[in-house]
Design an enzyme around this catalytic site. Sequence first.
Site, PDB file in Angstrom:
ATOM      1  N   GLY A   1      11.054 -23.067  -0.159  1.00  0.00           N
ATOM      2  CA  GLY A   1      11.562 -22.498   1.088  1.00  0.00           C
ATOM      3  C   GLY A   1      11.871 -21.019   0.959  1.00  0.00           C
ATOM      4  O   GLY A   1      11.375 -20.326   0.062  1.00  0.00           O
ATOM      5  N   ASP A   2      12.687 -20.537   1.864  1.00  0.00           N
ATOM      6  CA  ASP A   2      13.020 -19.114   1.913  1.00  0.00           C
ATOM      7  C   ASP A   2      14.058 -18.718   0.871  1.00  0.00           C
ATOM      8  O   ASP A   2      14.161 -17.541   0.499  1.00  0.00           O
ATOM      9  CB  ASP A   2      13.585 -18.763   3.296  1.00  0.00           C
ATOM     10  CG  ASP A   2      14.838 -19.574   3.599  1.00  0.00           C
ATOM     11  OD1 ASP A   2      14.805 -20.814   3.419  1.00  0.00           O
ATOM     12  OD2 ASP A   2      15.864 -18.983   3.986  1.00  0.00           O
TER      13      ASP A   2
ATOM     14  N   THR B   1      22.047 -25.746   2.884  1.00  0.00           N
ATOM     15  CA  THR B   1      21.880 -24.803   1.779  1.00  0.00           C
ATOM     16  C   THR B   1      23.254 -24.241   1.496  1.00  0.00           C
ATOM     17  O   THR B   1      24.144 -24.384   2.319  1.00  0.00           O
ATOM     18  CB  THR B   1      20.922 -23.653   2.202  1.00  0.00           C
ATOM     19  OG1 THR B   1      19.576 -24.089   2.060  1.00  0.00           O
ATOM     20  CG2 THR B   1      21.052 -22.394   1.372  1.00  0.00           C
TER      21      THR B   1
ATOM     22  N   GLY C   1      13.394 -22.786   6.659  1.00  0.00           N
ATOM     23  CA  GLY C   1      12.932 -21.787   5.702  1.00  0.00           C
ATOM     24  C   GLY C   1      11.596 -21.141   6.019  1.00  0.00           C
ATOM     25  O   GLY C   1      11.406 -19.945   5.794  1.00  0.00           O
TER      26      GLY C   1
ATOM     27  N   THR D   1      20.425 -19.567   5.761  1.00  0.00           N
ATOM     28  CA  THR D   1      20.291 -21.024   5.757  1.00  0.00           C
ATOM     29  C   THR D   1      19.642 -21.455   7.053  1.00  0.00           C
ATOM     30  O   THR D   1      20.038 -21.030   8.134  1.00  0.00           O
ATOM     31  CB  THR D   1      21.637 -21.749   5.594  1.00  0.00           C
ATOM     32  OG1 THR D   1      21.415 -23.154   5.789  1.00  0.00           O
ATOM     33  CG2 THR D   1      22.694 -21.273   6.573  1.00  0.00           C
TER      34      THR D   1
END
Length: 311
Positions: free
Chosen positions: A208-209, A178, A232, A229
């Site tokens: 994802g997060d 990420t 996630g 990163t």
Amino acid sequence: MTDTHKFSLAVHGGAGTILKANLTPELEAAYHAGLRAALDAGYKVLAAGGAALDAVTAAVCALEDEPLFNAGRGAVYTSDGVQEMDAAVMDGATRNAGAVGGIFGPRNPIRAARAVMENTDHVMLIGPNALNVARDAGLDFAEAEYFFTQARWDALQSTLKMRKDGVEDDDPARRHGTVGAVACDAQGNVAAATSTGGMTAKAPGRIGDTPIIGAGTFADNETCAVSGTGHGEVFIRYTAAAEIAARMRHAGQSLEEAATHVVMHDLANNDGSGGLIAVDALGNITMPFNCEGMYRGMVTQEGLFDTFIYR
Ligand code: ASP
């Protein structure tokens, strides 16, 4: 550590199983150069008296444009062999935020997230209307060939083969990456921006997060700005970024104490490999991670640039 707020900027290009043995000197140098280009882009904004929000946007665009990193050009592939990108930006001065999930098309997904923040009443958009907002904002779009990289395609094939053969180690650290940036400007405003292709061979539609405010991205002048990163799902379940802010606000912890606790305890003890970069409104920076390496770098007001890969 400083007593007064000075501007500062940190960037990351993903964390995971990054071993010296696996990187050639040329590749290592290319990663350092990619991080440095992002720092330069953000530093230019801050040194000219610009806003943290503009600095993190500029830094993340530079990382999205660099195919070595898993965001924008060079994003990883879903199990269906397509790219679905997530991004978010947050302004710590106003707590305004914008995010996109599962998009494909805009060259710089982070700009699409910013368009959601600035041009709509919403925080997160997905689907065709996320692209409409990006188009209406005049953003550049690109075709599949622009985003394609052989290395990401090969990574998908090997993960799918492992899955088929029943030998996938499902080591999330092997599959993630990420990019992100956090900054504190000369006015003491903080901001965060994060952008990703997600995890190799993720299920289509998986978010994802990264675009979830309080999980992979967060900014509030009262506490800190965070860009994460890693795995996630765990960042989401442990509200990683918001937890750092909460520890600072309610327990009086320093940025470093709070961030270290979340990464080394909450995430590490729960299968959450990864790391994050964070800055507070004094310009202090911390960059903890719990796996072998994290592409990362920082620059201070004095113009001291540093980039790192391993521990
Ligand atoms: N956190 C990202 C995600 O789960 C991936 C990563 O940062 O490596 O989508």
